[in-house]
Write a protein that holds these residues in place. Sequence first.
Motif, PDB file in Angstrom:
ATOM      1  N   LEU A   1       0.829  -1.204   0.000  1.00 58.87           N
ATOM      2  CA  LEU A   1       0.000   0.000   0.000  1.00 58.87           C
ATOM      3  C   LEU A   1       0.866   1.259   0.000  1.00 58.87           C
ATOM      4  CD1 LEU A   1      -3.064   0.358   0.071  1.00 58.87           C
ATOM      5  CD2 LEU A   1      -2.919   0.529   2.544  1.00 58.87           C
ATOM      6  N   GLN A   2       1.943   1.232   0.812  1.00 60.27           N
ATOM      7  CA  GLN A   2       2.843   2.382   0.916  1.00 60.27           C
ATOM      8  C   GLN A   2       4.257   1.901   1.197  1.00 60.27           C
ATOM      9  OE1 GLN A   2       0.647   4.604   4.119  1.00 60.27           O
ATOM     10  NE2 GLN A   2       1.482   6.337   2.984  1.00 60.27           N
ATOM     11  N   VAL A   3       5.228   2.605   0.651  1.00 64.01           N
ATOM     12  CA  VAL A   3       6.630   2.414   1.004  1.00 64.01           C
ATOM     13  C   VAL A   3       7.039   3.702   1.713  1.00 64.01           C
ATOM     14  CG1 VAL A   3       8.968   2.007   0.169  1.00 64.01           C
ATOM     15  CG2 VAL A   3       7.030   0.911  -0.983  1.00 64.01           C
ATOM     16  N   LEU A   4       7.447   3.595   2.967  1.00 67.64           N
ATOM     17  CA  LEU A   4       7.678   4.762   3.812  1.00 67.64           C
ATOM     18  C   LEU A   4       9.128   5.237   3.835  1.00 67.64           C
ATOM     19  CD1 LEU A   4       5.451   3.579   6.789  1.00 67.64           C
ATOM     20  CD2 LEU A   4       4.804   5.068   4.896  1.00 67.64           C
TER      21      LEU A   4
ATOM     22  N   VAL B   1       7.152  -0.234   5.537  1.00 69.95           N
ATOM     23  CA  VAL B   1       6.210  -0.559   4.460  1.00 69.95           C
ATOM     24  C   VAL B   1       4.845  -0.815   5.100  1.00 69.95           C
ATOM     25  CG1 VAL B   1       5.627  -2.256   2.643  1.00 69.95           C
ATOM     26  CG2 VAL B   1       8.000  -1.603   2.991  1.00 69.95           C
ATOM     27  N   ILE B   2       3.787  -0.439   4.392  1.00 73.39           N
ATOM     28  CA  ILE B   2       2.424  -0.769   4.818  1.00 73.39           C
ATOM     29  C   ILE B   2       1.850  -1.734   3.791  1.00 73.39           C
ATOM     30  CG2 ILE B   2       0.109   0.090   5.371  1.00 73.39           C
ATOM     31  CD1 ILE B   2       2.223   1.229   7.249  1.00 73.39           C
TER      32      ILE B   2
ATOM     33  N   GLU C   1      -1.490  -4.247   2.645  1.00 70.79           N
ATOM     34  CA  GLU C   1      -2.926  -4.444   2.816  1.00 70.79           C
ATOM     35  C   GLU C   1      -3.190  -5.929   2.654  1.00 70.79           C
ATOM     36  OE1 GLU C   1      -7.168  -2.738   1.239  1.00 70.79           O
ATOM     37  OE2 GLU C   1      -5.518  -2.832  -0.181  1.00 70.79           O
TER      38      GLU C   1
ATOM     39  N   GLU D   1      -4.821  -2.764   7.056  1.00 74.22           N
ATOM     40  CA  GLU D   1      -3.489  -2.206   6.832  1.00 74.22           C
ATOM     41  C   GLU D   1      -2.545  -2.788   7.876  1.00 74.22           C
ATOM     42  OE1 GLU D   1      -3.388   2.029   6.538  1.00 74.22           O
ATOM     43  OE2 GLU D   1      -4.995   2.075   5.044  1.00 74.22           O
TER      44      GLU D   1
ATOM     45  N   VAL E   1       4.660  -0.101  -4.809  1.00 72.50           N
ATOM     46  CA  VAL E   1       3.262   0.144  -4.472  1.00 72.50           C
ATOM     47  C   VAL E   1       2.363  -0.551  -5.490  1.00 72.50           C
ATOM     48  CG1 VAL E   1       1.476   1.923  -4.243  1.00 72.50           C
ATOM     49  CG2 VAL E   1       3.763   2.309  -3.296  1.00 72.50           C
TER      50      VAL E   1
END
Length: 70
Positions: free
Chosen positions: A13-16, A30-31, A33, A38, A56
């Motif tokens: 979902l996201q790479v932080l 990383v997030i 799903e 989440e 993503v």
Amino acid sequence: MKTVQASMAGTVLQVLVGEGDRVEAGQDVVILESMKMEVPVQAEENGTVTAVKAEVGAFVGDGDVLIELG
């Protein structure tokens, strides 16, 4: 080489973090799903991001390498 691996199968979902970023143990990087939830994936060790393998929207399996640390 130290790595951060997916804790379960899911969609990224996201790479932080990005290459060159310094991360601390316990930091969300990383997030994912999975099953409409989440799920944050955390670094287990301190280090500097040398490669981001997660993209993503990509599906990853349990144990897949998401981030490489130097």
